[in-house]
Design a protein around this motif. Structure first.
Motif, PDB file in Angstrom:
ATOM      1  N   ASN A  36       0.980  -1.214  -0.092  1.00  0.00           N
ATOM      2  CA  ASN A  36      -0.076  -0.322   0.057  1.00  0.00           C
ATOM      3  C   ASN A  36       0.664   1.185  -0.039  1.00  0.00           C
ATOM      4  O   ASN A  36       0.650   2.165  -0.601  1.00  0.00           O
ATOM      5  N   LEU A  37       1.987   1.237   0.903  1.00  0.00           N
ATOM      6  CA  LEU A  37       2.762   2.405   0.913  1.00  0.00           C
ATOM      7  C   LEU A  37       3.559   2.495  -0.210  1.00  0.00           C
ATOM      8  O   LEU A  37       3.788   3.973  -0.618  1.00  0.00           O
ATOM      9  N   SER A  38       3.904   1.591  -0.880  1.00  0.00           N
ATOM     10  CA  SER A  38       4.745   1.758  -1.991  1.00  0.00           C
ATOM     11  C   SER A  38       3.940   2.108  -3.493  1.00  0.00           C
ATOM     12  O   SER A  38       4.642   2.646  -4.296  1.00  0.00           O
ATOM     13  N   GLY A  39       2.693   1.683  -3.434  1.00  0.00           N
ATOM     14  CA  GLY A  39       2.049   1.591  -4.641  1.00  0.00           C
ATOM     15  C   GLY A  39       2.836   1.188  -5.766  1.00  0.00           C
ATOM     16  O   GLY A  39       2.909   0.087  -5.841  1.00  0.00           O
ATOM     17  N   LYS A  87      13.751  -0.980  -1.705  1.00  0.00           N
ATOM     18  CA  LYS A  87      14.551  -0.595  -0.678  1.00  0.00           C
ATOM     19  C   LYS A  87      14.004  -0.843   0.591  1.00  0.00           C
ATOM     20  O   LYS A  87      14.851  -1.067   1.466  1.00  0.00           O
ATOM     21  N   ASP A 142       5.480   2.175  -6.889  1.00  0.00           N
ATOM     22  CA  ASP A 142       6.787   2.456  -6.753  1.00  0.00           C
ATOM     23  C   ASP A 142       7.841   1.157  -6.357  1.00  0.00           C
ATOM     24  O   ASP A 142       7.950   0.982  -5.128  1.00  0.00           O
ATOM     25  N   PHE A 196      11.030   1.681  -4.255  1.00  0.00           N
ATOM     26  CA  PHE A 196      10.897   2.000  -2.962  1.00  0.00           C
ATOM     27  C   PHE A 196      10.651   0.526  -2.116  1.00  0.00           C
ATOM     28  O   PHE A 196      11.193   0.621  -1.148  1.00  0.00           O
TER      29      PHE A 196
END
Lengths: 105, 237
Positions: free
Chosen positions: A11-14, A22, A16, A19
């Motif tokens: 959810n946080l990365s979407g 990482k 990306d 990220f």
């Protein structure tokens, strides 16, 4: 036993992916160190320091979607603050589950 | 809004940076693993917003806030909700985020911080002339009035030309006097001249690095000739 998942990280990365990779890398790097420090402190009966370590590990537990385990860790942290080791085995089982999960992803 | 992040966990810093990247109005200037480094940074730089972890070893989030004279807006980030009541005793704290932080809640906190106008603590500065010492107090002559200053509250005295700046916990005073004069009035066991322009309250030291000490938000140089005496005063482990 409750199993870790990557829902929060996804959810946080979407979209990306860089990220996501990482963040997983950071957790893989940071978690073993925190776990090791915890074991050193608990073996030396340094309960206050161990409580600090559990506190920090709690964040990783929540990131990996382990809601019930988070409660177990929170209770154990409170017990350590009171110089009690009650909940140690359950907490250490959570660490094992996370360790195994991190080697698989 | 220019912001900084303070958290001892690399994972937490990475997550907050990622969340910040999703809010166009936020510009992350720096991320710090501990409060000490952030204080040094804030000494030289202005920021609008701080994301601050409460639970950090040695110097926690609340210690950090108390060390700031005019704290900017602060959003607390923590794994516990137990500090919420204490958090809102500080005017500068605009929100309290419990980890793991999710984007909608983060965005709400930012909206709140934009809406809330934090009034900076009034930085008082008076000008006058020195100084009668009476027990635990020092009296300075400002505009023909003798103003009482509690000696233990003084953390720094700085010489500036014909004046000295006396900095206390809640107020600063500019007094027409010399460092030598005030040095004679201050108790030796509490105060030390660490540089030709500075006298510090040894009990207020936050940390010492190379040839400087951090007192509140001030980084004060320590001259080589005074360093040995300073080290002698410390309760070194």
């Amino acid at each position: 036993m409750e199993q870790p998942n990557l829902l929060y990280i996804d959810n946080l990365s979407g979209s990306d992916e860089a990220f996501k990779e990482k963040l997983i890398g950071i957790i893989k790097m940071e978690f073993p160190n925190e776990r090791e420090v915890y074991f050193k402190n608990i073996e030396s009966k340094k309960f206050k320091e161990a409580a600090e370590n559990v506190h920090k590990l709690k964040h990783k537990i929540s990131i990996l979607g382990l809601e019930k385990s988070y409660e177990v860790a929170a209770n154990f942290e409170n017990n350590l603050i009171k110089n009690s080791e009650v909940g140690k085995v359950d907490f250490e089982n959570i660490l094992t589950v996370i360790t195994n999960f991190l080697t698989r992803i | 809004m220019n912001c900084i992040i303070i958290d001892d966990e690399v994972t937490a810093r990475a997550i907050i940076e990622q969340l910040c990247s999703k809010v166009p109005s936020l510009n992350v200037l720096e991320a710090f693993p501990n409060a000490m480094k952030a204080i040094k940074y804030l000494n030289q730089n202005e920021v609008d917003l701080i994301f601050l972890d409460i639970h950090m070893p040695d110097f926690n989030g609340f210690d950090f806030i108390q060390a700031l004279k005019n704290p900017p807006k602060i959003i607390l980030t923590t794994s516990d909700s137990q500090f919420a009541i204490e958090a809102f005793e500080y005017d500068c704290i605009v929100d309290y985020l419990v980890k793991p932080i999710v984007l909608p809640r983060f965005e709400r906190a930012i909206q709140k911080s934009v809406a809330i106008d934090v009034k900076p603590t009034e930085s008082a500065s008076d000008s006058g002339n020195v100084e009668v010492s009476s027990g635990n107090d020092l009296y300075v002559n400002i505009d023909r009035r003798l103003i009482k200053i509690g000696i233990p509250s003084i953390y720094l005295v700085e010489a500036k030309g014909d004046y000295i700046h006396v900095k206390t916990e809640d107020k600063n005073y500019t007094v027409h006097s010399t460092l030598k004069k005030i040095e004679d009035k201050l108790p030796d066991d509490l105060f030390l001249k660490v540089h030709r322009s500075f006298i510090i309250n040894v009990q207020k030291i936050i940390d010492i690095e190379d040839n400087s000490v951090l007192i509140k938000k001030d980084v004060i140089p320590v001259s080589r000739s005074n360093r040995a005496e300073l080290m002698k005063r410390l309760n070194l482990l």
